[in-house]
Structure formats: C-alpha cells, structure tokens
Design a protein around this motif. Structure first.
Motif, PDB file in Angstrom:
ATOM      1  N   TRP A 151      29.610 -13.151 -25.667  1.00  0.00           N
ATOM      2  CA  TRP A 151      29.955 -14.499 -26.099  1.00  0.00           C
ATOM      3  C   TRP A 151      31.091 -14.994 -25.231  1.00  0.00           C
ATOM      4  CZ3 TRP A 151      28.149 -18.646 -27.889  1.00  0.00           C
ATOM      5  CH2 TRP A 151      28.870 -19.582 -28.651  1.00  0.00           C
ATOM      6  N   HIS A 152      31.709 -16.090 -25.594  1.00  0.00           N
ATOM      7  CA  HIS A 152      32.784 -16.708 -24.838  1.00  0.00           C
ATOM      8  C   HIS A 152      33.934 -15.728 -24.619  1.00  0.00           C
ATOM      9  CE1 HIS A 152      35.182 -20.079 -23.402  1.00  0.00           C
ATOM     10  NE2 HIS A 152      36.137 -19.776 -24.258  1.00  0.00           N
ATOM     11  N   GLN A 153      34.203 -15.431 -23.349  1.00  0.00           N
ATOM     12  CA  GLN A 153      35.277 -14.522 -22.941  1.00  0.00           C
ATOM     13  C   GLN A 153      35.158 -13.148 -23.602  1.00  0.00           C
ATOM     14  OE1 GLN A 153      39.104 -16.455 -23.362  1.00  0.00           O
ATOM     15  NE2 GLN A 153      38.549 -18.107 -21.974  1.00  0.00           N
ATOM     16  N   THR A 154      33.932 -12.712 -23.811  1.00  0.00           N
ATOM     17  CA  THR A 154      33.697 -11.420 -24.461  1.00  0.00           C
ATOM     18  C   THR A 154      32.690 -10.611 -23.661  1.00  0.00           C
ATOM     19  OG1 THR A 154      34.027 -12.546 -26.591  1.00  0.00           O
ATOM     20  CG2 THR A 154      33.286 -10.279 -26.668  1.00  0.00           C
TER      21      THR A 154
ATOM     22  N   CYS B 196      26.957 -25.464 -28.421  1.00  0.00           N
ATOM     23  CA  CYS B 196      28.174 -26.271 -28.370  1.00  0.00           C
ATOM     24  C   CYS B 196      28.854 -26.335 -29.736  1.00  0.00           C
ATOM     25  CB  CYS B 196      27.835 -27.680 -27.872  1.00  0.00           C
ATOM     26  SG  CYS B 196      27.425 -27.741 -26.110  1.00  0.00           S
ATOM     27  N   ALA B 197      28.058 -26.471 -30.791  1.00  0.00           N
ATOM     28  CA  ALA B 197      28.634 -26.490 -32.139  1.00  0.00           C
ATOM     29  C   ALA B 197      29.316 -25.170 -32.458  1.00  0.00           C
ATOM     30  CB  ALA B 197      27.534 -26.791 -33.160  1.00  0.00           C
TER      31      ALA B 197
ATOM     32  N   GLU C 111      33.345 -24.529 -33.110  1.00  0.00           N
ATOM     33  CA  GLU C 111      33.813 -23.918 -34.349  1.00  0.00           C
ATOM     34  C   GLU C 111      34.660 -22.686 -34.076  1.00  0.00           C
ATOM     35  OE1 GLU C 111      31.979 -21.766 -38.366  1.00  0.00           O
ATOM     36  OE2 GLU C 111      30.701 -23.059 -37.132  1.00  0.00           O
ATOM     37  N   ARG C 112      34.247 -21.884 -33.095  1.00  0.00           N
ATOM     38  CA  ARG C 112      34.927 -20.608 -32.855  1.00  0.00           C
ATOM     39  C   ARG C 112      36.163 -20.739 -31.988  1.00  0.00           C
ATOM     40  NH1 ARG C 112      31.064 -15.395 -32.341  1.00  0.00           N
ATOM     41  NH2 ARG C 112      29.533 -15.895 -33.952  1.00  0.00           N
ATOM     42  N   THR C 113      36.138 -21.664 -31.023  1.00  0.00           N
ATOM     43  CA  THR C 113      37.234 -21.747 -30.060  1.00  0.00           C
ATOM     44  C   THR C 113      38.135 -22.954 -30.274  1.00  0.00           C
ATOM     45  OG1 THR C 113      36.064 -23.076 -28.388  1.00  0.00           O
ATOM     46  CG2 THR C 113      35.710 -20.686 -28.355  1.00  0.00           C
TER      47      THR C 113
END
Length: 227
Positions: free
Chosen positions: A48-51, A156-157, A161-163
C-alpha cells in the motif's frame, strides 16, 4: 503459462517467481518471490502507500506463483537487484499511472520520474523487472476502461481516508486517465516464456482471465489486501 501453489515453491540461488493473490477493492495483488543468499525464498511486494514489505515464506494469505523465464546471466543480475531493494525498502507512494512511472528504478535505486506520483503492486513489479532488462508488456497498447475508472475512485477514497494527503490524492485522481495495469495482467505476462514478452494488451486479456481463474481455484477465500 503455468501457475502453482507457493507452498510448493523452490528456487535456485538466482531463481525468481512472480506471485499472485487476492486483493481488496476488486482486484488481485502481486509480488516477487526471490532467494536471499543462503536463506529460504522471500516475498517482496508493495502492500500500500509507502508500505513496501519483505516477508519470509510462508507468506500471509494464499498465493499462486509462476517461475520467471529468463537466462541465467539475467537472473543473476536481477536477483541481486531485488535483494538490494529488499534491504533498502524505499518509501514508495501509491499511484496508478504506470506510464508516467516508467524508469522508476535505476538498478536498485528508486526515484519517481517527473510526473509520476507512485506505483501500484503491479507497476512496482513491472518497474523492478524493467530495470533488470526484463520487459513484460507493450505499455503503449494498453486501453482505458470504465472498470478502471471505478477502481481508481475507490483507491483515491481509500488513500484520502488513510493518509489525509489531499494533494497526493488529487494528483493520483488527475493522472491515470482510466488506464491501469491490473495485477492479473502483470502476473500473466510474467508467466509467459521469454520469447513471448513483451506482450500487447489484447493478447494478455485472455491470459489474465486464466490467471484469475487459476487463483480462484487454488485460493477460493479472499483475504483483505489493498492493492
């Protein structure tokens, strides 16, 4: 195109396999299985994002794999590159535009090209292999679809929500133009013999459906993943 359970995976010192599992948000998830020197196979994948994660086997969830068909010299070079990336684990944003992300890796060094806002699990594998002189697809032949639009909006949603990073989400939403490299497409391309790669969009669609069917047969229960 041959997929088999990761439970049966054995790799030579420089052997590489591409793994496929279920993903959340209506898609699959892919990663790279490789041998760390003197150890058991490991899994490198962008969750995922930066993971960006490296995990020992058995990997979480149910995976099928296909051994990457490349010459021994290329395998030695690519496996060294993958090991180096797995030790550095660079921070990689999650972004959908795989055209803008071409050239993201120079050897084992990640640097987002101008106009790129990150990678997905599939474009991460694509770029790592491309940097090792193993091209998989003819990206200029890829086609947009309504399904990609719907998936992109879900991503995108979830990112928002997460970042909470509105600037990054706006850039992702603006950039991908309804184009997406689907994990099933990437896995199917990687499973082809080397003389059949890089593959075009039309050809890979039937093979991607076969890869998806193979996963659903081997792994009928969907774990919750993002990519």
């Amino acid at each position: 195109m041959v997929f088999y359970s990761s439970d049966s995976l054995t790799l030579t010192e420089h052997g590489i396999a591409i793994g496929l599992t279920h993903g959340a948000l209506g898609g699959g998830h892919v990663g790279i299985f490789f041998n760390e020197t003197g150890e058991q196979p490991r899994l490198l994948h962008l969750l995922w994002h930066q993971t960006l994660k490296v995990e020992p086997l058995p990997a979480r969830g149910c995976w099928i794999v296909a051994t990457l068909d490349i010459p021994p010299v290329a395998a030695k070079h690519l496996s060294a590159q993958i090991r180096a990336i797995s030790r550095k684990l660079p921070k990689i944003n999650y972004g959908i535009d795989f055209i803008a992300s071409k050239g993201s890796f120079q050897g084992s060094k990640y640097s987002a090209p101008r106009g790129s806002n990150g990678l997905t699990c599939a474009s991460f594998v694509l770029e790592v292999l491309s940097a090792g002189a193993v091209p998989l697809i003819q990206d200029q032949t890829w086609q947009p679809s309504a399904a990609n639009t719907e998936w992109g909006e879900k991503v995108c949603a979830e990112l928002l929500e997460r970042t909470g990073d509105t600037k990054h989400v706006a850039a992702v939403r603006k950039s991908y133009n309804d184009l997406r490299l689907v994990p099933f497409e990437l896995a199917a391309a990687a499973a082809l013999p080397q003389d059949q790669r890089p593959v075009d969009f039309s050809t890979i669609q039937v093979l991607a459906a076969q890869a998806k069917a193979a996963l659903e047969t081997a792994c009928p229960v969907m774990p919750q993943r993002i990519a």
